[in-house]
Design a protein around this motif. Structure first.
Motif, PDB file in Angstrom:
ATOM      1  N   GLU A 211      -4.516 -10.793  -3.779  1.00  0.00           N
ATOM      2  CA  GLU A 211      -4.922 -11.830  -2.838  1.00  0.00           C
ATOM      3  C   GLU A 211      -6.229 -11.421  -2.157  1.00  0.00           C
ATOM      4  OE1 GLU A 211      -3.667 -14.778  -2.109  1.00  0.00           O
ATOM      5  OE2 GLU A 211      -2.063 -14.605  -3.615  1.00  0.00           O
ATOM      6  N   PRO A 212      -7.190 -12.311  -2.029  1.00  0.00           N
ATOM      7  CA  PRO A 212      -8.449 -11.949  -1.353  1.00  0.00           C
ATOM      8  C   PRO A 212      -8.219 -11.695   0.130  1.00  0.00           C
ATOM      9  CG  PRO A 212      -8.354 -14.304  -1.780  1.00  0.00           C
ATOM     10  CD  PRO A 212      -7.171 -13.714  -2.488  1.00  0.00           C
ATOM     11  N   LEU A 213      -9.113 -10.913   0.725  1.00  0.00           N
ATOM     12  CA  LEU A 213      -9.014 -10.625   2.153  1.00  0.00           C
ATOM     13  C   LEU A 213      -9.324 -11.878   2.960  1.00  0.00           C
ATOM     14  CD1 LEU A 213     -10.879  -7.185   2.378  1.00  0.00           C
ATOM     15  CD2 LEU A 213      -8.435  -7.588   2.027  1.00  0.00           C
ATOM     16  N   THR A 214      -8.711 -11.954   4.126  1.00  0.00           N
ATOM     17  CA  THR A 214      -9.046 -13.060   5.025  1.00  0.00           C
ATOM     18  C   THR A 214     -10.447 -12.828   5.587  1.00  0.00           C
ATOM     19  OG1 THR A 214      -8.149 -11.946   6.973  1.00  0.00           O
ATOM     20  CG2 THR A 214      -6.615 -13.280   5.656  1.00  0.00           C
ATOM     21  N   ARG A 215     -11.019 -13.863   6.206  1.00  0.00           N
ATOM     22  CA  ARG A 215     -12.356 -13.720   6.781  1.00  0.00           C
ATOM     23  C   ARG A 215     -12.384 -12.614   7.822  1.00  0.00           C
ATOM     24  NH1 ARG A 215     -15.368 -18.930   9.092  1.00  0.00           N
ATOM     25  NH2 ARG A 215     -15.259 -19.413   6.851  1.00  0.00           N
ATOM     26  N   TRP A 216     -11.324 -12.534   8.651  1.00  0.00           N
ATOM     27  CA  TRP A 216     -11.282 -11.484   9.676  1.00  0.00           C
ATOM     28  C   TRP A 216     -11.174 -10.103   9.043  1.00  0.00           C
ATOM     29  CZ3 TRP A 216      -7.613  -7.765  10.831  1.00  0.00           C
ATOM     30  CH2 TRP A 216      -7.822  -7.060  12.020  1.00  0.00           C
ATOM     31  N   GLN A 217     -10.330  -9.967   8.013  1.00  0.00           N
ATOM     32  CA  GLN A 217     -10.199  -8.687   7.332  1.00  0.00           C
ATOM     33  C   GLN A 217     -11.515  -8.276   6.672  1.00  0.00           C
ATOM     34  OE1 GLN A 217      -6.891  -9.775   4.749  1.00  0.00           O
ATOM     35  NE2 GLN A 217      -5.533  -8.343   5.828  1.00  0.00           N
ATOM     36  N   GLN A 218     -12.189  -9.213   6.040  1.00  0.00           N
ATOM     37  CA  GLN A 218     -13.437  -8.911   5.366  1.00  0.00           C
ATOM     38  C   GLN A 218     -14.497  -8.461   6.363  1.00  0.00           C
ATOM     39  OE1 GLN A 218     -13.844  -9.283   1.762  1.00  0.00           O
ATOM     40  NE2 GLN A 218     -15.351  -7.786   2.466  1.00  0.00           N
ATOM     41  N   HIS A 219     -14.557  -9.128   7.533  1.00  0.00           N
ATOM     42  CA  HIS A 219     -15.507  -8.732   8.575  1.00  0.00           C
ATOM     43  C   HIS A 219     -15.229  -7.313   9.049  1.00  0.00           C
ATOM     44  CE1 HIS A 219     -18.183  -9.019  11.996  1.00  0.00           C
ATOM     45  NE2 HIS A 219     -17.175  -8.706  12.808  1.00  0.00           N
ATOM     46  N   ARG A 220     -13.948  -7.003   9.262  1.00  0.00           N
ATOM     47  CA  ARG A 220     -13.576  -5.658   9.716  1.00  0.00           C
ATOM     48  C   ARG A 220     -13.943  -4.607   8.684  1.00  0.00           C
ATOM     49  NH1 ARG A 220      -7.348  -4.509   9.726  1.00  0.00           N
ATOM     50  NH2 ARG A 220      -7.885  -4.628   7.506  1.00  0.00           N
TER      51      ARG A 220
END
Length: 337
Positions: free
Chosen positions: A244-253
């Motif tokens: 599953e791709p990372l969420t926008r918040w996870q990707q930013h972190r």
């Protein structure tokens, strides 16, 4: 683990579940089992061949080009031995380059850290009180460079409670599991000692010790792309298909973490190796420990028990096989429902 004493290379294990035969439930198995045997044991139970076909195929190329071959899988299936109460390793077990078990005799050679008998609860308040005098942890690193506890080798060995078995200490670990009685000086065991020394020498000659790589920024970046989980990172693109791709918040972190790691990695590359070596030669971690505990700031550790007393003797030595050792081994097994 940093030494080859029983307290580190020998441990208990438990087998449970409906697969355990009824007549073996609640029983104890005293056979020798290497940690390397688990792979072959579980594979056999699952009906999977544990033979390394890829390594065997690679060996054709290696033989053709005069290169050393890859060894077969170390482990052996132990399930039949466990349920029948049979020792499946009556032959020598290579614990490390400095230790060998040929039940019931065990050979330990060279210098061994953490050669002391600890209390049943360890660490404890006595450990805190004597923190600066050891035994202290020896595996300190700064950016991959090993840091000693002291620049003085004698002090280093004192702080890590190092003893020297030299060419060999010999124990009967069936009768003496605490390794208190060295038999190496007893003429009655001279042949046993010589046989184990020769066997250890031969096993070390053919020991497979591959290049395990070095620290790599790519490993951290791959972990960040996975949301903070380490895994294969060399030629591993297909390994992570279907995640599953990372969420926008996870990707930013994770992008922020990757940027910080990249900056740190670049700065470390500019530090000359000689600077690190000079620091290591000049200072020891013990100096830091002493100063920290003498300062007005927070201590490295604090004893919270009131009027607590702790035993000073122990049933086994602590420590364990060294980081590059091939095997630990399991002694007593308890089979439960």
């Amino acid at each position: 683990k940093y030494s080859d004493w029983e307290g580190g290379v020998r441990t208990n294990a438990f087998v449970s579940g409906g697969y355990v035969p009824a007549d073996r439930r609640g029983e104890i198995f005293d056979g020798v089992v290497s940690i390397a045997d688990w792979y072959a044991t579980f594979s056999t139970i699952a009906g999977v061949d544990y033979f390394d076909a890829e390594a065997n195929e690679t060996n054709r190329y290696l033989y053709e080009h005069g290169l050393p071959p890859l060894p077969p899988v170390d482990g052996r299936p132990q399930w039949d031995n466990i349920v029948s109460g049979t020792n499946g390793r009556a032959d020598p077990l290579h614990l490390s380059e400095n230790a060998l078990l040929h039940w019931p005799f065990k050979l330990v050679t060279e210098k061994q850290e953490y050669s002391f008998y600890q209390g049943e609860l360890y660490p404890n308040c006595t450990t805190v009180e004597n923190l600066a005098d050891g035994p202290l942890f020896s595996d300190f690193h700064i950016f991959g460079a090993s840091i000693k506890l002291s620049a003085n080798e004698t002090v280093q060995e004192q702080l890590t409670y190092t003893s020297d078995c030299g060419y060999g200490c010999l124990y009967n670990v069936l009768e003496d599991p605490e390794e208190r009685h060295d038999l190496s000086g007893d003429p009655a065991y001279a042949d046993t000692l010589l046989h184990l020394l020769e066997t250890l020498y031969d096993l070390n000659r053919y020991n497979f010790n591959p290049d395990r790589g070095s620290a790599a920024l790519q490993a951290c970046n791959t972990a960040a792309d996975l949301g903070g989980f380490y895994g294969p990172f060399v030629d591993a693109e297909a390994f992570y298909e279907g995640l599953e791709p990372l969420t926008r918040w996870q990707q930013h972190r994770e992008d922020k973490i990757k940027a910080r790691l990249t900056k740190l990695n670049a700065s470390l590359d500019r530090i000359p190796e000689v600077v690190t070596e000079e620091f290591i030669d000049k200072f020891g971690i013990r100096d830091f420990v002493v100063q920290r505990n003498l300062s007005n700031g927070p201590l490295l550790d604090t004893c919270l028990a009131e009027n607590a007393t702790f035993p000073t003797a122990a049933s086994t030595r602590p420590g364990g096989s060294k980081a590059h050792a091939e095997h630990g081994w399991f002694g007593r097994w308890a089979l439960f429902h």
